[in-house]
Design a protein around this motif. Structure first.
Motif, PDB file in Angstrom:
ATOM      1  N   GLN A 175       0.829  -1.207   0.000  1.00 28.66           N
ATOM      2  CA  GLN A 175       0.000   0.000   0.000  1.00 28.66           C
ATOM      3  C   GLN A 175       0.860   1.253   0.000  1.00 28.66           C
ATOM      4  O   GLN A 175       0.582   2.214  -0.731  1.00 28.66           O
ATOM      5  N   ALA A 176       1.907   1.253   0.828  1.00 26.46           N
ATOM      6  CA  ALA A 176       2.774   2.430   0.915  1.00 26.46           C
ATOM      7  C   ALA A 176       3.522   2.657  -0.394  1.00 26.46           C
ATOM      8  O   ALA A 176       3.672   3.797  -0.855  1.00 26.46           O
ATOM      9  N   ILE A 177       4.014   1.577  -0.997  1.00 29.80           N
ATOM     10  CA  ILE A 177       4.758   1.700  -2.259  1.00 29.80           C
ATOM     11  C   ILE A 177       3.839   2.194  -3.371  1.00 29.80           C
ATOM     12  O   ILE A 177       4.202   3.097  -4.144  1.00 29.80           O
ATOM     13  N   GLU A 178       2.657   1.630  -3.456  1.00 31.13           N
ATOM     14  CA  GLU A 178       1.745   2.029  -4.526  1.00 31.13           C
ATOM     15  C   GLU A 178       1.241   3.459  -4.343  1.00 31.13           C
ATOM     16  O   GLU A 178       1.095   4.204  -5.326  1.00 31.13           O
ATOM     17  N   ALA A 179       1.010   3.855  -3.082  1.00 32.31           N
ATOM     18  CA  ALA A 179       0.603   5.239  -2.837  1.00 32.31           C
ATOM     19  C   ALA A 179       1.727   6.198  -3.222  1.00 32.31           C
ATOM     20  O   ALA A 179       1.485   7.252  -3.832  1.00 32.31           O
ATOM     21  N   ALA A 180       2.962   5.824  -2.881  1.00 32.40           N
ATOM     22  CA  ALA A 180       4.108   6.674  -3.214  1.00 32.40           C
ATOM     23  C   ALA A 180       4.320   6.746  -4.725  1.00 32.40           C
ATOM     24  O   ALA A 180       4.649   7.806  -5.270  1.00 32.40           O
ATOM     25  N   ALA A 181       4.119   5.631  -5.406  1.00 28.98           N
ATOM     26  CA  ALA A 181       4.283   5.612  -6.863  1.00 28.98           C
ATOM     27  C   ALA A 181       3.235   6.496  -7.535  1.00 28.98           C
ATOM     28  O   ALA A 181       3.545   7.226  -8.489  1.00 28.98           O
ATOM     29  N   GLU A 182       1.995   6.436  -7.041  1.00 28.53           N
ATOM     30  CA  GLU A 182       0.931   7.274  -7.597  1.00 28.53           C
ATOM     31  C   GLU A 182       1.231   8.752  -7.373  1.00 28.53           C
ATOM     32  O   GLU A 182       1.035   9.580  -8.263  1.00 28.53           O
ATOM     33  N   GLN A 183       1.723   9.063  -6.168  1.00 27.24           N
ATOM     34  CA  GLN A 183       2.050  10.454  -5.869  1.00 27.24           C
ATOM     35  C   GLN A 183       3.203  10.951  -6.736  1.00 27.24           C
ATOM     36  O   GLN A 183       3.180  12.073  -7.248  1.00 27.24           O
ATOM     37  N   ALA A 184       4.209  10.104  -6.932  1.00 25.71           N
ATOM     38  CA  ALA A 184       5.342  10.486  -7.782  1.00 25.71           C
ATOM     39  C   ALA A 184       4.892  10.709  -9.214  1.00 25.71           C
ATOM     40  O   ALA A 184       5.341  11.639  -9.889  1.00 25.71           O
ATOM     41  N   LYS A 185       3.985   9.860  -9.680  1.00 24.85           N
ATOM     42  CA  LYS A 185       3.464  10.004 -11.040  1.00 24.85           C
ATOM     43  C   LYS A 185       2.682  11.306 -11.185  1.00 24.85           C
ATOM     44  O   LYS A 185       2.798  12.022 -12.184  1.00 24.85           O
ATOM     45  N   ALA A 186       1.890  11.629 -10.167  1.00 24.83           N
ATOM     46  CA  ALA A 186       1.049  12.826 -10.222  1.00 24.83           C
ATOM     47  C   ALA A 186       1.867  14.108 -10.197  1.00 24.83           C
ATOM     48  O   ALA A 186       1.504  15.109 -10.812  1.00 24.83           O
ATOM     49  N   THR A 187       2.994  14.056  -9.471  1.00 23.65           N
ATOM     50  CA  THR A 187       3.811  15.266  -9.321  1.00 23.65           C
ATOM     51  C   THR A 187       5.000  15.304 -10.258  1.00 23.65           C
ATOM     52  O   THR A 187       5.722  16.304 -10.314  1.00 23.65           O
ATOM     53  N   GLY A 188       5.225  14.198 -10.979  1.00 28.55           N
ATOM     54  CA  GLY A 188       6.378  14.139 -11.875  1.00 28.55           C
ATOM     55  C   GLY A 188       7.691  14.166 -11.152  1.00 28.55           C
ATOM     56  O   GLY A 188       8.696  14.663 -11.670  1.00 28.55           O
ATOM     57  N   SER A 189       7.734  13.589  -9.936  1.00 34.02           N
ATOM     58  CA  SER A 189       8.947  13.648  -9.105  1.00 34.02           C
ATOM     59  C   SER A 189       9.634  12.296  -8.992  1.00 34.02           C
ATOM     60  O   SER A 189      10.243  11.995  -7.985  1.00 34.02           O
ATOM     61  N   ALA A 190       9.536  11.478  -9.993  1.00 37.09           N
ATOM     62  CA  ALA A 190      10.075  10.124  -9.920  1.00 37.09           C
ATOM     63  C   ALA A 190      11.564  10.070 -10.186  1.00 37.09           C
ATOM     64  O   ALA A 190      12.029   9.570 -11.193  1.00 37.09           O
ATOM     65  N   GLY A 191      12.332  10.590  -9.243  1.00 39.01           N
ATOM     66  CA  GLY A 191      13.785  10.478  -9.340  1.00 39.01           C
ATOM     67  C   GLY A 191      14.363  11.114 -10.568  1.00 39.01           C
ATOM     68  O   GLY A 191      15.319  10.634 -11.172  1.00 39.01           O
ATOM     69  N   ASP A 192      13.789  12.259 -10.978  1.00 34.00           N
ATOM     70  CA  ASP A 192      14.216  12.891 -12.237  1.00 34.00           C
ATOM     71  C   ASP A 192      15.683  13.258 -12.268  1.00 34.00           C
ATOM     72  O   ASP A 192      16.315  13.266 -13.308  1.00 34.00           O
ATOM     73  N   GLU A 193      16.235  13.563 -11.091  1.00 38.64           N
ATOM     74  CA  GLU A 193      17.612  14.036 -11.044  1.00 38.64           C
ATOM     75  C   GLU A 193      18.614  12.944 -10.711  1.00 38.64           C
ATOM     76  O   GLU A 193      19.783  13.173 -10.561  1.00 38.64           O
ATOM     77  N   ALA A 194      18.118  11.714 -10.598  1.00 35.87           N
ATOM     78  CA  ALA A 194      18.991  10.622 -10.205  1.00 35.87           C
ATOM     79  C   ALA A 194      19.833  10.158 -11.387  1.00 35.87           C
ATOM     80  O   ALA A 194      19.489  10.350 -12.546  1.00 35.87           O
ATOM     81  N   GLU A 195      20.955   9.507 -11.047  1.00 28.93           N
ATOM     82  CA  GLU A 195      21.771   8.903 -12.105  1.00 28.93           C
ATOM     83  C   GLU A 195      21.006   7.722 -12.692  1.00 28.93           C
ATOM     84  O   GLU A 195      20.160   7.114 -12.059  1.00 28.93           O
ATOM     85  N   ASP A 196      21.340   7.369 -13.915  1.00 28.98           N
ATOM     86  CA  ASP A 196      20.484   6.492 -14.681  1.00 28.98           C
ATOM     87  C   ASP A 196      20.581   5.004 -14.417  1.00 28.98           C
ATOM     88  O   ASP A 196      19.584   4.353 -14.238  1.00 28.98           O
ATOM     89  N   PRO A 197      21.759   4.354 -14.406  1.00 26.11           N
ATOM     90  CA  PRO A 197      21.782   2.903 -14.502  1.00 26.11           C
ATOM     91  C   PRO A 197      21.047   2.211 -13.357  1.00 26.11           C
ATOM     92  O   PRO A 197      21.114   2.645 -12.223  1.00 26.11           O
ATOM     93  N   ALA A 198      20.405   1.121 -13.681  1.00 25.45           N
ATOM     94  CA  ALA A 198      19.757   0.293 -12.651  1.00 25.45           C
ATOM     95  C   ALA A 198      20.700  -0.837 -12.274  1.00 25.45           C
ATOM     96  O   ALA A 198      21.520  -1.259 -13.072  1.00 25.45           O
ATOM     97  N   LYS A 199      20.545  -1.300 -11.039  1.00 23.66           N
ATOM     98  CA  LYS A 199      21.317  -2.466 -10.619  1.00 23.66           C
ATOM     99  C   LYS A 199      20.431  -3.689 -10.758  1.00 23.66           C
ATOM    100  O   LYS A 199      19.262  -3.606 -10.539  1.00 23.66           O
TER     101      LYS A 199
END
Length: 264
Positions: free
Chosen positions: A240-264
């Motif tokens: 619930q917490a992860i999905e709520a946070a993901a929805e909020q990030a999507k709504a605000t466009g704040s999904a780690g925009d400034e983070a470095e790119d590569p995934a582990k």
């Protein structure tokens, strides 16, 4: 429920106080500390979460979220003690001790599901923070985890150290070395040097001070995009917490925009 033992490792006076990120964050720190003090099983009995404090996740994605705490996510693509994309919309920070029964329960029962469901699809990043609170053996295991990470075997060490029955064998240095070997650490001589090195001690101390600074008093304690959660809660609480946070990030466009790119 037994009260967690006081840490035996030396701490500075300032490390016992919540970090002053702002008045609202001090409130969050106090809530996390109050909720988490019962959340650890410090003895060798099987963990029972029936009396752990229940964490409720509001339908309002902003409720219970503290933006200043969200800033503690490092989002470092080179972080050896993290899994998931550095630019994932949600970051779960875990403050944990390898001698903690509830931490082991989370590692075995909940974390693999979160990785499968959310990390693999790019939604979630998990960042580990060493938070040893049960004395010398906790410190050994924490530094060992860091040292294994220097050879890209942190998560393998994490799995070995949290396997059923592992903590009952203790975390003396010989045992920690055996866990590193089990985890596939190639250079064990380097591992042992790293284990006792200044860099390992500094890294663990930094994580400890961050945990104390947000008011965490036992393990495991979590932040999910700035939302404090204490204890090995039911899987649904984390989802619930992860999905709520993901929805909020999507709504605000704040999904780690400034983070470095590569995934582990």
């Amino acid at each position: 429920m037994p009260t967690p033992k006081k840490p035996t490792s030396p701490r500075t006076k300032s490390s016992r106080k919540p970090l002053v990120y702002g008045a609202v964050t001090v409130v969050a720190a106090g809530l996390l500390g109050f909720a988490s003090y019962r959340a650890t099983a410090p003895d060798d009995t099987a963990p029972d979460t029936s009396s752990a404090p229940a964490a409720e996740v509001s339908a309002d994605p902003n409720e219970g979220v503290y933006p200043e705490l969200a800033k503690l996510a490092r989002r470092d693509a080179d972080d050896k003690l993290a899994v998931g994309r550095a630019d994932a919309p949600v970051v779960l920070i875990e403050y944990a001790d390898f001698k903690c029964g509830y931490c082991g329960k989370f590692a075995r029962d909940t974390e693999p599901e979160l990785i499968e469901q959310y990390v693999k699809d790019g939604t979630l990043r998990i960042e580990w923070r060493n938070f040893p609170i049960f004395g010398e053996e906790s410190e050994n295991a924490a530094r060992g985890a860091w040292a294994a990470g220097q050879q890209n075997r942190f998560w393998e060490f994490h799995g070995a150290a949290y396997a059923e029955g592992a903590k009952e064998k203790g975390f003396g240095k010989d045992r920690v070395k055996a866990l590193a070997e089990e985890a596939g650490v190639k250079d064990l001589d380097r591992f042992m040097k790293d284990l006792d090195g200044d860099a390992a001690r500094a890294s663990v101390k930094k994580d400890q001070e961050q945990a104390y600074g947000i008011g965490a008093t036992s393990t495991p304690s979590f932040l999910i995009n700035g939302r404090p959660i204490a204890g090995a809660q039911p899987d649904e609480t984390f989802r619930q917490a992860i999905e709520a946070a993901a929805e909020q990030a999507k709504a605000t466009g704040s999904a780690g925009d400034e983070a470095e790119d590569p995934a582990k």
